[in-house]
Motif scaffolding. Structure first.
Motif, PDB file in Angstrom:
ATOM      1  N   MET A 294     -15.205 109.556 -12.584  1.00 47.80           N
ATOM      2  CA  MET A 294     -15.810 110.433 -13.589  1.00 47.80           C
ATOM      3  C   MET A 294     -14.745 111.195 -14.366  1.00 47.80           C
ATOM      4  O   MET A 294     -14.831 111.340 -15.588  1.00 47.80           O
TER       5      MET A 294
ATOM      6  N   TRP B 106     -13.850 108.241  -4.729  1.00 48.16           N
ATOM      7  CA  TRP B 106     -13.565 107.485  -5.952  1.00 48.16           C
ATOM      8  C   TRP B 106     -14.564 107.794  -7.061  1.00 48.16           C
ATOM      9  O   TRP B 106     -14.242 107.660  -8.236  1.00 48.16           O
ATOM     10  N   GLU B 107     -15.788 108.236  -6.705  1.00 52.71           N
ATOM     11  CA  GLU B 107     -16.772 108.537  -7.742  1.00 52.71           C
ATOM     12  C   GLU B 107     -16.301 109.674  -8.632  1.00 52.71           C
ATOM     13  O   GLU B 107     -16.372 109.590  -9.869  1.00 52.71           O
TER      14      GLU B 107
END
Length: 322
Positions: A137, A132-133
Motif C-alpha cells: 500500500m 507485505w500488505e
C-alpha cells in the motif's frame, strides 16, 4: 523476529531487572528489540542492494531519463528514485543535475518526490515488521503521489520559478572515464562501502526513530490512543500527522519504528502512512535547501500538493480499513 524479541527480553527483564508490567520495561524491551532487528535488516538489505547497484552513479540517472517521452521519462524517474539511496536533502543536488540536463520540470519533481519517499530498504523493513500488505500500500501510494505530483508541477510551468543561477550550473562530467571493478570482489567492496556510508548518515536518525517509537509504545496509554487517534472524532489525526512530520528530519527507514509502535497501539494505517510520507518527503531541512533552488511560488505549490496528497492517502486508507 523471535530471536530479536528474546534479546529485548534478556536485556530489559533479565539484565536490567525491569518488569514487563512497567512502562519503562516495555519501552526498553521495544527499544532493544527494534535496534537489533532494524540494524540487522539495514546492513543486510543495504549490502544486497549495494552489490546490485554498485555501478549506478547519480550522473547515469539523469542521463538515463534525458530525451525520453514525458510519460516514460516520468515513470523512469520515479523508478530510479525508488531504487536510489537518497534522502530528501541529498536528492536536491541531483534535482539540480536534472535541471542542468534540461529534463522537464514535471519529471524532475516526480523524481524529487519519489526518491526519499519510496525506499527499497524501507519497503523490505516494512514487509518484515508490519507485513507485505502495508508495504505494498505504501509503495502504490508513493508511486501515485510521485506521478500525479509531477504532472501538476508540470502544468504549473514551474521552470519559470527556478532560480536563474541553477540554469547555468554545469554538473561534473560523471564517472564515464573511470574504470569500474566489476569482479565479485569489486562489487563486494563497493557494497560494503555503501553500507558504511549509509550507516554513517542514518544511524542517529534510526536510533532517534526507535527511541520515539519505544516511548510511544511504552508510555502512551492505550486509552489515549483509542480516544484521540482511533475514535470517531479522529478525522483530524491525518492532517495532524502530516503537519507533525514537516519539522522532523528523517527518512522512510528512520521513521519505521515510530510507525510500527503507532500501529501496535491501534493507530489507523492511513494516519501512520501520512506521517511516514510527510517525514520522508516533506521535511523542513529539505524545504530549506530546495528554496535555494526554486522560488517561493514553486516551493509553496510543492508543499501544498504533497500535503493534500498525503492527507487524501491517509483518509482513503483509514476509510478502506476502518
Amino acid at each position: 523476529m523471535k530471536l530479536f524479541e528474546a534479546l529485548g527480553d534478556l536485556v530489559a527483564y533479565d539484565l536490567l531487572g525491569l518488569s514487563p508490567d512497567e512502562r519503562l520495561g516495555t519501552a526498553v524491551q521495544f527499544f532493544v528489540m527494534d535496534v537489533a532487528q532494524i540494524f540487522f535488516l539495514l546492513a543486510l538489505v543495504i549490502y544486497l542492494m549495494g552489490w546490485l547497484r554498485a555501478f549506478v552513479a547519480p550522473e547515469k540517472v539523469r542521463e538515463f531519463v534525458r530525451g525520453k517521452p514525458q510519460w516514460l521519462a516520468r515513470s523512469l524517474a520515479i523508478m530510479l528514485g525508488a531504487v536510489t539511496p537518497f534522502c530528501s536533502c541529498s536528492s536536491v543536488p541531483l534535482f539540480i543535475g536534472f535541471v542542468e540536463a534540461r529534463i522537464p520540470m514535471g519529471v524532475t519533481f516526480s523524481f524529487l518526490i519519489a526518491s526519499p519517499m519510496i525506499n527499497e530498504i524501507a519497503l523490505v523493513m516494512l514487509i518484515y515488521l508490519v507485513g507485505w500488505e502495508i508495504a505494498l500500500m505504501y509503495l502504490l501510494a508513493g508511486l501515485v503521489v510521485a506521478y500525479v505530483g509531477g504532472v501538476i508541477m508540470e502544468k504549473l510551468k514551474t521552470e519559470r520559478w527556478v532560480e536563474s543561477y541553477v540554469w547555468d550550473i554545469k554538473m561534473a562530467a560523471g564517472q564515464a572515464g573511470i574504470k569500474v571493478d566489476k569482479s565479485f570482489s569489486g562489487r563486494h567492496h563497493t557494497a560494503v562501502a555503501e553500507v558504511k556510508e549509509i550507516f554513517r548518515r542514518l544511524w542517529k536518525w534510526v536510533l532517534a526513530g526507535i527511541a520515539i517509537g519505544a516511548l510511544f509504545h511504552g508510555y502512551v496509554p492505550q486509552e489515549w490512543v483509542e480516544k484521540h487517534l482511533v475514535g470517531d472524532q479522529a478525522w483530524w489525526s491525518v492532517p495532524a500527522a502530516v503537519l507533525m512530520g514537516v519539522p522532523l528530519y528523517s527518512n522512510a527507514v528512520g521513521v519505521i519504528p515510530v510507525i510500527e509502535a503507532m500501529l501496535l497501539k491501534g493507530v489507523p494505517i492511513g494516519t501512520a502512512l501520512a506521517l511516514m510520507m510527510s517525514i520522508a518527503a516533506l521535511s523542513l531541512p529539505e524545504l530549506i535547501i530546495l528554496r535555494k533552488v526554486i522560488k517561493w511560488p514553486a516551493l509553496i505549490w510543492f508543499v501544498v500538493i504533497l500535503a493534500v496528497a498525503f492527507m487524501l492517502v491517509g483518509w482513503l486508507f483509514n476509510f478502506l480499513f476502518a
